[in-house]
Design a protein around this motif. Structure first.
Motif, PDB file in Angstrom:
ATOM      1  N   GLU A 146      11.151   3.091  -3.593  1.00 22.41           N
ATOM      2  CA  GLU A 146      10.484   4.171  -2.865  1.00 22.41           C
ATOM      3  C   GLU A 146       9.840   3.605  -1.599  1.00 22.41           C
ATOM      4  O   GLU A 146       9.271   2.513  -1.617  1.00 22.41           O
ATOM      5  N   ALA A 147       9.909   4.356  -0.529  1.00 17.64           N
ATOM      6  CA  ALA A 147       9.263   3.971   0.731  1.00 17.64           C
ATOM      7  C   ALA A 147       8.033   4.858   0.915  1.00 17.64           C
ATOM      8  O   ALA A 147       8.141   6.086   0.951  1.00 17.64           O
ATOM      9  N   LYS A 148       6.871   4.253   1.013  1.00 17.71           N
ATOM     10  CA  LYS A 148       5.635   5.011   1.131  1.00 17.71           C
ATOM     11  C   LYS A 148       5.599   5.748   2.456  1.00 17.71           C
ATOM     12  O   LYS A 148       5.938   5.200   3.512  1.00 17.71           O
ATOM     13  N   THR A 149       5.182   7.010   2.428  1.00 15.42           N
ATOM     14  CA  THR A 149       5.201   7.831   3.631  1.00 15.42           C
ATOM     15  C   THR A 149       3.848   7.823   4.336  1.00 15.42           C
ATOM     16  O   THR A 149       2.806   7.552   3.726  1.00 15.42           O
ATOM     17  N   LEU A 150       3.865   8.162   5.608  1.00 13.44           N
ATOM     18  CA  LEU A 150       2.605   8.216   6.357  1.00 13.44           C
ATOM     19  C   LEU A 150       1.686   9.300   5.804  1.00 13.44           C
ATOM     20  O   LEU A 150       0.460   9.214   5.934  1.00 13.44           O
ATOM     21  N   ALA A 154      -2.014   8.638   4.744  1.00 15.04           N
ATOM     22  CA  ALA A 154      -3.087   9.443   5.346  1.00 15.04           C
ATOM     23  C   ALA A 154      -3.965  10.077   4.274  1.00 15.04           C
ATOM     24  O   ALA A 154      -5.192  10.110   4.401  1.00 15.04           O
ATOM     25  N   GLY A 155      -3.345  10.574   3.197  1.00 14.38           N
ATOM     26  CA  GLY A 155      -4.118  11.164   2.115  1.00 14.38           C
ATOM     27  C   GLY A 155      -5.050  10.154   1.477  1.00 14.38           C
ATOM     28  O   GLY A 155      -6.206  10.457   1.164  1.00 14.38           O
ATOM     29  N   GLU A 156      -4.545   8.937   1.304  1.00 20.74           N
ATOM     30  CA  GLU A 156      -5.370   7.886   0.705  1.00 20.74           C
ATOM     31  C   GLU A 156      -6.535   7.487   1.610  1.00 20.74           C
ATOM     32  O   GLU A 156      -7.549   6.985   1.136  1.00 20.74           O
ATOM     33  N   LYS A 157      -6.395   7.708   2.912  1.00 19.98           N
ATOM     34  CA  LYS A 157      -7.462   7.404   3.864  1.00 19.98           C
ATOM     35  C   LYS A 157      -8.427   8.569   4.043  1.00 19.98           C
ATOM     36  O   LYS A 157      -9.328   8.514   4.879  1.00 19.98           O
ATOM     37  N   GLY A 158      -8.237   9.644   3.265  1.00 19.30           N
ATOM     38  CA  GLY A 158      -9.153  10.769   3.315  1.00 19.30           C
ATOM     39  C   GLY A 158      -8.810  11.834   4.336  1.00 19.30           C
ATOM     40  O   GLY A 158      -9.586  12.776   4.543  1.00 19.30           O
ATOM     41  N   VAL A 480       4.560   3.772  15.892  1.00 17.51           N
ATOM     42  CA  VAL A 480       3.623   4.223  16.923  1.00 17.51           C
ATOM     43  C   VAL A 480       2.484   5.004  16.273  1.00 17.51           C
ATOM     44  O   VAL A 480       1.308   4.831  16.626  1.00 17.51           O
ATOM     45  N   ILE A 481       2.827   5.867  15.317  1.00 17.96           N
ATOM     46  CA  ILE A 481       1.780   6.615  14.607  1.00 17.96           C
ATOM     47  C   ILE A 481       0.820   5.662  13.912  1.00 17.96           C
ATOM     48  O   ILE A 481      -0.406   5.827  13.978  1.00 17.96           O
ATOM     49  N   ASN A 482       1.366   4.647  13.271  1.00 20.43           N
ATOM     50  CA  ASN A 482       0.506   3.691  12.586  1.00 20.43           C
ATOM     51  C   ASN A 482      -0.357   2.903  13.567  1.00 20.43           C
ATOM     52  O   ASN A 482      -1.525   2.626  13.300  1.00 20.43           O
ATOM     53  N   GLU A 483       0.205   2.554  14.712  1.00 19.72           N
ATOM     54  CA  GLU A 483      -0.568   1.845  15.737  1.00 19.72           C
ATOM     55  C   GLU A 483      -1.752   2.698  16.206  1.00 19.72           C
ATOM     56  O   GLU A 483      -2.835   2.186  16.504  1.00 19.72           O
ATOM     57  N   ALA A 484      -1.526   4.013  16.246  1.00 22.47           N
ATOM     58  CA  ALA A 484      -2.572   4.918  16.701  1.00 22.47           C
ATOM     59  C   ALA A 484      -3.604   5.225  15.622  1.00 22.47           C
ATOM     60  O   ALA A 484      -4.717   5.661  15.940  1.00 22.47           O
ATOM     61  N   THR A 485      -3.263   5.012  14.356  1.00 20.36           N
ATOM     62  CA  THR A 485      -4.139   5.461  13.258  1.00 20.36           C
ATOM     63  C   THR A 485      -4.534   4.377  12.266  1.00 20.36           C
ATOM     64  O   THR A 485      -5.462   4.575  11.479  1.00 20.36           O
ATOM     65  N   ASP A 486      -3.787   3.266  12.239  1.00 24.60           N
ATOM     66  CA  ASP A 486      -4.018   2.203  11.247  1.00 24.60           C
ATOM     67  C   ASP A 486      -3.849   2.700   9.812  1.00 24.60           C
ATOM     68  O   ASP A 486      -4.528   2.222   8.892  1.00 24.60           O
ATOM     69  N   LEU A 487      -2.948   3.645   9.599  1.00 24.02           N
ATOM     70  CA  LEU A 487      -2.770   4.196   8.254  1.00 24.02           C
ATOM     71  C   LEU A 487      -2.257   3.162   7.276  1.00 24.02           C
ATOM     72  O   LEU A 487      -2.571   3.205   6.076  1.00 24.02           O
ATOM     73  N   ALA A 488      -1.429   2.239   7.746  1.00 21.13           N
ATOM     74  CA  ALA A 488      -0.817   1.277   6.846  1.00 21.13           C
ATOM     75  C   ALA A 488      -1.702   0.076   6.565  1.00 21.13           C
ATOM     76  O   ALA A 488      -1.325  -0.805   5.785  1.00 21.13           O
ATOM     77  N   ASP A 489      -2.871   0.002   7.167  1.00 26.74           N
ATOM     78  CA  ASP A 489      -3.758  -1.157   6.950  1.00 26.74           C
ATOM     79  C   ASP A 489      -4.414  -1.086   5.566  1.00 26.74           C
ATOM     80  O   ASP A 489      -4.696  -0.021   5.058  1.00 26.74           O
TER      81      ASP A 489
END
Length: 489
Positions: A146-150, A154-158, A480-489
């Motif tokens: 499975e590939a984790k989605t943005l 995002a949900g995990e980050k609140g 690019v979305i991750n760079e803008a949001t740091d969701l994957a950190d």
């Protein structure tokens, strides 16, 4: 010795005279328009901060040619020649091209392309948010791949989550936001082979209801009621369900979210108060929602712009921001039918939704990305004069253009699809080709027109939007979305 003083006015006149001599066309309207556009671009520096919110707009099947034709179509509806018109999406300052191929297909499908955008990895055609190790249709290969989605990130980050589509919410593109599946067709349990069930795979509709990243989806609007209700039950519009397991997933959603509101028609949609409603689930059709031209006639479903506006109002209440996908799913379906008129109408409805988002959000904190998952074989051709009706017969200097056999033809045609005929091509009439239901002629006869393998446009505004440069792999959108949001950190 007398000292000569050159005034500012004289200097300006001298410079103007020099410019006039060097560039005699400087007073031409096209020259001046380009200078104004250049000045506007120079006054619009890149935004380098972080994004609180992200809206990913996906025009399913919206090729660059579709954008061009829609621009002209809208302009002509407004009394212009059309070519000079500008769509709302075309105001976004940062532009790139996305290469859409799947890992196993030169011409891609929506499942693989949407997966690339929301997970950051390319994968095979026909699979949903799993990596390239998965074999389509083989449940066992999906486990562990499975590939984790943005949206999960995002949900995990609140962050609040939103999903809007004019297609079924279980259809390929929207499904990639929340589901992981070895086959895009497993929309309900009756579509899963017994071996897949025995190996523990679940259908896509079930995965929507069970989605548990953060608080789940606060807003979900689209079609697809049949995927959520049993085959022996009937929805409020008299349509039967598809499920064979006896589960009513709409009721399951209501039990899980007692504070949420389920709606199925425009009156229910209109009654939703974004200021007080904490969660809403709207399924407005048994299958896909209506094409925009038909919806506008019936007025029994909300428009894509209506849904986008209400979703932004609701999601904006979350202090941590939101991530939302908005899909114009039926541009693709109209193209498959060889029906350019409905494809262009749905493209304009998509553009209206984009304009709502641009007006309702702050570019300093909201990254808006407008793109497509893949292209189609629609082309504009035939040397029509400027201002010629984009859906009409090709004309030049007031005369109908003809092929080498003396037959008339339209500006818009398809490379393949239902509009082809066996034998001699029909000589077309203007009234015939301007009908809403008209299927443009095509070269190769197929029951359903296919996707094409062309690149698609990416247009963006907001934090880190300037990173869209040149021709990029489609999975770059996620990064690019991750760079803008740091969701994957």
């Amino acid at each position: 010795m007398v000292k000569t003083t050159v005034t500012a006015a004289v200097a300006s006149a001298l410079l103007a005279a020099t410019a006039q001599a060097a560039v005699p066309q400087q007073n031409d309207v096209w020259y001046q328009d380009a200078q104004a556009a250049l000045a506007a671009a120079k006054a619009n520096p890149p935004i380098t901060g972080k994004a609180k919110n992200v809206i990913l707009f996906v025009g399913d099947g919206m090729s660059v040619g579709t954008i061009t034709a829609a621009r002209i179509y809208q302009g002509q509806q407004q009394g212009q020649t059309g070519e000079e018109n500008r769509l709302g999406m075309e105001s976004l300052p940062h532009v790139a091209l996305a290469k859409t191929y799947n890992t196993d297909m030169q011409t891609p499908d929506s499942a693989g392309t949407a997966t690339a955008m929301v997970t950051g990895v390319k994968t095979k055609a026909g699979v949903i948010s799993v990596d390239d190790n998965v074999q389509r249709g083989f449940c066992s290969t999906a486990k562990g791949n499975e590939a984790k989605t943005l949206f999960e990130m995002a949900g995990e980050k609140g962050k609040a989550l939103g999903l809007i589509s004019t297609a079924r919410l279980t259809h390929a593109t929207p499904a990639t936001t929340y589901a992981h599946s070895a086959d895009r067709n497993w929309e309900n349990d009756s579509k899963l082979p017994n071996i897949a069930k025995n190996q523990g795979c679940t259908d896509i509709a079930s995965q929507f209801v069970d989605f548990d990243a953060g608080e789940g989806f606060q807003v979900a609007f689209g079609g697809g009621r049949r995927e959520f209700i049993p085959a022996d039950s009937v929805d409020p519009e008299g349509k039967k369900g598809k499920r064979k397991d006896g589960r009513n997933l709409i009721e399951a959603w209501q039990n899980r979210y007692p504070d949420g509101q389920y709606i199925f028609d425009k009156s229910g949609f209109d009654a939703i108060d974004p200021a007080t409603t904490s969660r809403v689930f709207g399924l407005f059709e048994s299958s896909h929602m209506k094409y925009e031209a038909d919806r506008r006639e019936s007025q029994d479903e909300p428009s894509l712009a209506d849904m986008t506006s209400k979703a932004i109002d609701m999601l904006s209440r979350n202090k941590d921001g939101y991530v939302m996908m908005v899909e114009a799913g039926r541009i693709d379906h109209a193209h498959h039918a060889g029906n350019a008129a409905r494809a262009l109408e749905d493209t304009l409805a998509y553009d209206d939704a984009i304009k709502v988002a641009l007006a309702k959000t702050n570019p300093e904190d909201t990254l808006i990305i407008v793109t497509a998952d893949h292209a189609h074989t629609m082309v504009m051709n035939g040397y029509a004069e400027r201002g010629n009706p984009i859906l009409g017969l090709s004309r030049q200097k007031g005369r109908l253009n003809q092929d080498d056999f003396g037959k008339t033809y339209t500006t818009i045609t398809y490379g393949n699809g239902p509009g082809a005929v066996k034998g001699e091509r029909e000589n077309l009439q203007e009234g015939q080709v301007r009908e809403l239901d008209y299927k443009q002629q095509s070269l190769i006869k197929l029951g359903s027109e296919t996707h094409s393998g062309e690149d698609v446009a990416i247009m963006a505004r907001g934090p880190m939007a300037w990173l869209f440069q040149g021709a990029v792999e489609q999975n770059y959108i996620f990064h690019v979305i991750n760079e803008a949001t740091d969701l994957a950190d």
